[in-house]
Design a protein around this motif. Structure first.
Motif, PDB file in Angstrom:
ATOM      1  N   GLN A   1       0.927  -1.181  -0.080  1.00 11.50           N
ATOM      2  CA  GLN A   1      -0.018   0.153   0.008  1.00 11.50           C
ATOM      3  C   GLN A   1       0.784   1.363   0.063  1.00 11.50           C
ATOM      4  N   VAL A   2       0.640   2.267  -0.939  1.00 12.10           N
ATOM      5  CA  VAL A   2       1.503   3.413  -1.042  1.00 12.10           C
ATOM      6  C   VAL A   2       1.008   4.328   0.051  1.00 12.10           C
ATOM      7  N   GLN A   3       2.020   4.826   0.681  1.00 17.13           N
ATOM      8  CA  GLN A   3       1.903   5.636   1.610  1.00 17.13           C
ATOM      9  C   GLN A   3       2.806   7.034   1.600  1.00 17.13           C
ATOM     10  N   LEU A   4       2.329   8.401   2.009  1.00 17.50           N
ATOM     11  CA  LEU A   4       3.181   9.512   1.986  1.00 17.50           C
ATOM     12  C   LEU A   4       3.362   9.775   3.715  1.00 17.50           C
ATOM     13  N   VAL A   5       4.393  10.019   3.994  1.00 15.43           N
ATOM     14  CA  VAL A   5       4.505  10.278   5.489  1.00 15.43           C
ATOM     15  C   VAL A   5       5.469  11.799   5.425  1.00 15.43           C
ATOM     16  N   GLU A   6       4.865  12.750   6.214  1.00 11.45           N
ATOM     17  CA  GLU A   6       5.897  13.911   6.193  1.00 11.45           C
ATOM     18  C   GLU A   6       6.402  13.912   7.665  1.00 11.45           C
ATOM     19  N   SER A   7       7.357  14.837   7.529  1.00  8.85           N
ATOM     20  CA  SER A   7       8.072  15.204   8.943  1.00  8.85           C
ATOM     21  C   SER A   7       8.824  16.516   8.790  1.00  8.85           C
ATOM     22  N   GLY A   8       9.124  16.847   9.879  1.00  5.97           N
ATOM     23  CA  GLY A   8       9.942  18.406   9.761  1.00  5.97           C
ATOM     24  C   GLY A   8       9.024  19.573  10.397  1.00  5.97           C
ATOM     25  N   GLY A   9       7.918  19.442  10.709  1.00  4.70           N
ATOM     26  CA  GLY A   9       7.210  20.626  11.349  1.00  4.70           C
ATOM     27  C   GLY A   9       7.668  20.961  12.659  1.00  4.70           C
ATOM     28  N   GLY A  10       7.043  21.974  13.061  1.00  6.85           N
ATOM     29  CA  GLY A  10       7.321  22.363  14.344  1.00  6.85           C
ATOM     30  C   GLY A  10       7.096  23.921  14.454  1.00  6.85           C
ATOM     31  N   LEU A  11       7.741  24.412  15.789  1.00 12.84           N
ATOM     32  CA  LEU A  11       7.548  25.740  16.002  1.00 12.84           C
ATOM     33  C   LEU A  11       8.653  26.638  15.584  1.00 12.84           C
ATOM     34  N   SER A  25       6.267   5.332   0.537  1.00 12.17           N
ATOM     35  CA  SER A  25       6.600   3.934   0.764  1.00 12.17           C
ATOM     36  C   SER A  25       5.631   3.036   0.262  1.00 12.17           C
ATOM     37  N   GLY A  26       5.917   1.876   0.086  1.00 18.15           N
ATOM     38  CA  GLY A  26       4.989   1.044  -0.520  1.00 18.15           C
ATOM     39  C   GLY A  26       5.503   0.519  -1.974  1.00 18.15           C
TER      40      GLY A  26
END
Length: 121
Positions: A1-11, A25-26
């Protein structure tokens, strides 16, 4: 199964920088146009920037000159370098991509779940 995962956000304080990342991924045949969208509280989701498979770029006027989108197809990743952030950039940022999964001969559009960016004044 195709997935998109974000990271890096914050204050971050106004004038500061953040770098967002998105990894696919997938099992897939290929990744085509990739995009960053954002949605601020009480507002509609809007396109921030896009990059095609051949590297053609498009930016929303409100981020031009401040944000840079780039991709690494070897890592199946998409990034957004955000500089000179303003409080108005506060939003949930979403990764979006057109991907052909190995379960289909046709590309489909996929969304990540988003990552929150908060810019203080």
């Amino acid at each position: 199964q195709v997935q998109l995962v974000e990271s890096g956000g914050g204050l971050v304080q106004g004038g500061g920088s953040l770098r967002l990342s998105c990894t696919a991924s997938g099992s897939m045949f290929g990744i085509y146009t990739m995009r960053w969208y954002r949605q601020a509280p009480g507002k509609q989701r809007e396109l921030v920037a896009s990059i095609t498979k051949d590297g053609s770029l498009n930016y929303a006027d409100f981020v031009r000159g401040r944000f840079t989108i780039y991709r690494d197809d070897t890592q199946k990743s998409l990034s957004l370098q955000m500089n000179n952030l303003e409080p108005e950039d506060t939003a949930v940022y979403y990764c979006n991509a057109d991907i052909t999964p190995t379960t289909s001969w046709h590309p489909a559009n996929y969304w990540g779940k988003g990552t929150l960016v908060t810019v203080s004044s």
